[in-house]
Design a protein around this motif. Structure first.
Motif, PDB file in Angstrom:
ATOM      1  N   UNK A 150      12.630  64.453  46.235  1.00  9.54           N
ATOM      2  CA  UNK A 150      13.068  63.072  46.014  1.00  9.54           C
ATOM      3  C   UNK A 150      14.546  63.039  45.651  1.00  9.54           C
ATOM      4  N   UNK A 151      15.357  62.631  46.613  1.00  7.21           N
ATOM      5  CA  UNK A 151      16.802  62.560  46.417  1.00  7.21           C
ATOM      6  C   UNK A 151      17.192  61.351  45.563  1.00  7.21           C
ATOM      7  N   UNK A 152      16.363  60.322  45.558  1.00  6.82           N
ATOM      8  CA  UNK A 152      16.675  59.084  44.838  1.00  6.82           C
ATOM      9  C   UNK A 152      15.606  58.803  43.787  1.00  6.82           C
ATOM     10  N   UNK A 153      16.007  58.123  42.745  1.00  5.35           N
ATOM     11  CA  UNK A 153      15.082  57.662  41.707  1.00  5.35           C
ATOM     12  C   UNK A 153      15.547  56.287  41.258  1.00  5.35           C
ATOM     13  N   UNK A 154      14.727  55.634  40.467  1.00  8.13           N
ATOM     14  CA  UNK A 154      15.111  54.322  39.937  1.00  8.13           C
ATOM     15  C   UNK A 154      15.690  54.501  38.546  1.00  8.13           C
ATOM     16  N   UNK A 155      16.792  53.771  38.291  1.00  8.54           N
ATOM     17  CA  UNK A 155      17.354  53.800  36.938  1.00  8.54           C
ATOM     18  C   UNK A 155      16.586  52.811  36.061  1.00  8.54           C
ATOM     19  N   UNK A 156      17.005  52.679  34.808  1.00 11.24           N
ATOM     20  CA  UNK A 156      16.285  51.813  33.866  1.00 11.24           C
ATOM     21  C   UNK A 156      16.282  50.349  34.291  1.00 11.24           C
ATOM     22  N   UNK A 157      17.222  49.953  35.163  1.00 15.01           N
ATOM     23  CA  UNK A 157      17.278  48.573  35.657  1.00 15.01           C
ATOM     24  C   UNK A 157      16.523  48.383  36.971  1.00 15.01           C
ATOM     25  N   UNK A 158      15.882  49.454  37.452  1.00 14.36           N
ATOM     26  CA  UNK A 158      15.132  49.362  38.704  1.00 14.36           C
ATOM     27  C   UNK A 158      15.982  49.547  39.946  1.00 14.36           C
ATOM     28  N   UNK A 159      17.236  49.964  39.777  1.00 15.96           N
ATOM     29  CA  UNK A 159      18.113  50.211  40.917  1.00 15.96           C
ATOM     30  C   UNK A 159      17.899  51.630  41.453  1.00 15.96           C
ATOM     31  N   UNK A 160      18.002  51.761  42.754  1.00 15.29           N
ATOM     32  CA  UNK A 160      17.852  53.065  43.395  1.00 15.29           C
ATOM     33  C   UNK A 160      19.157  53.841  43.233  1.00 15.29           C
ATOM     34  N   UNK A 161      19.071  55.007  42.614  1.00 15.04           N
ATOM     35  CA  UNK A 161      20.259  55.841  42.400  1.00 15.04           C
ATOM     36  C   UNK A 161      19.970  57.266  42.866  1.00 15.04           C
ATOM     37  N   UNK A 162      21.013  57.930  43.314  1.00 18.28           N
ATOM     38  CA  UNK A 162      20.864  59.304  43.770  1.00 18.28           C
ATOM     39  C   UNK A 162      20.779  60.241  42.576  1.00 18.28           C
ATOM     40  N   UNK A 163      19.817  61.140  42.624  1.00 20.54           N
ATOM     41  CA  UNK A 163      19.674  62.163  41.590  1.00 20.54           C
ATOM     42  C   UNK A 163      20.781  63.200  41.756  1.00 20.54           C
ATOM     43  N   UNK A 164      21.085  63.887  40.690  1.00 22.14           N
ATOM     44  CA  UNK A 164      21.983  65.035  40.782  1.00 22.14           C
ATOM     45  C   UNK A 164      21.189  66.203  41.344  1.00 22.14           C
ATOM     46  N   UNK A 165      21.717  66.867  42.374  1.00 24.15           N
ATOM     47  CA  UNK A 165      20.995  68.013  42.920  1.00 24.15           C
ATOM     48  C   UNK A 165      20.956  69.152  41.905  1.00 24.15           C
ATOM     49  N   UNK A 166      19.885  69.925  41.983  1.00 28.52           N
ATOM     50  CA  UNK A 166      19.742  71.103  41.134  1.00 28.52           C
ATOM     51  C   UNK A 166      19.903  72.334  42.016  1.00 28.52           C
ATOM     52  N   UNK A 167      20.720  73.227  41.648  1.00 28.06           N
ATOM     53  CA  UNK A 167      21.021  74.400  42.470  1.00 28.06           C
ATOM     54  C   UNK A 167      20.340  75.603  41.853  1.00 28.06           C
ATOM     55  N   UNK A 168      19.339  76.081  42.314  1.00 23.27           N
ATOM     56  CA  UNK A 168      18.363  75.682  43.305  1.00 23.27           C
ATOM     57  C   UNK A 168      17.068  75.396  42.571  1.00 23.27           C
ATOM     58  N   UNK A 169      16.566  74.219  42.733  1.00 20.29           N
ATOM     59  CA  UNK A 169      15.336  73.799  42.065  1.00 20.29           C
ATOM     60  C   UNK A 169      14.147  74.625  42.544  1.00 20.29           C
ATOM     61  N   UNK A 170      14.042  74.834  43.860  1.00 15.09           N
ATOM     62  CA  UNK A 170      12.911  75.555  44.449  1.00 15.09           C
ATOM     63  C   UNK A 170      13.454  76.667  45.341  1.00 15.09           C
TER      64      UNK A 170
END
Length: 150
Positions: free
Chosen positions: A96-116
């Motif tokens: 999931x590249x995007x998530x909702x912020x506290x206001x319900x807006x779609x925002x891009x997550x910070x990538x994690x190097x390397x999550x998986x």
């Protein structure tokens, strides 16, 4: 080409209808290639991805021998999709590249190097085969010819 035509055209029978498009456009619409390539495609495990990428590359070689540029290009797109999707899962929890912020807006997550790490390895497998296709002289020549059609 309109979206409705994409579902009604057999691109092996009518290759002149095929347009290269951008990115992975058309991978789920272009028949009969979708039915031939999608069952091979997988990013679930490293072993499965190695088999999948090799199988898609074998189809690319078959299409090349048969002089089927639409099939060659769609095999490239499936390899590209394996690379980009697995890389997204490697960087983002659940892919999931995007998530909702506290206001319900779609925002891009910070990538994690390397999550998986496994998904990162899968991305490398697909990238290796993708590079082979992109560097293939026959593919490059046929792509130029296809783009220069009138």
């Amino acid at each position: 080409m309109s979206d409705d035509l994409e579902y009604d055209v057999d691109f092996r029978e009518s290759p002149e209808e095929y347009e290269i498009g951008r990115g992975e456009q058309g991978v789920f619409k272009m028949q009969p290639y979708k039915d031939e390539l999608l069952p091979l495609w997988s990013i679930k495990s490293l072993e499965g991805a190695e088999e999948a990428a090799a199988g898609i590359y074998r189809k690319f070689e078959e299409y090349k021998r048969a002089n089927e540029f639409p099939g060659m290009d769609l095999a490239r797109k499936y390899l590209q999709m394996g690379w980009t999707r697995s890389l997204r899962y490697a960087k983002y929890p659940g892919g999931q590249k995007y998530e909702e912020d506290e206001d319900g807006n779609r925002v891009e997550r910070d990538p994690q190097q390397w999550y998986d790490e496994e998904k990162f390895e899968i991305a490398q497998v697909y990238r290796e085969y993708l590079d082979r296709v992109k560097e293939d002289e026959t593919y490059q020549r046929r792509k130029r010819e296809w783009q220069n059609r009138e």
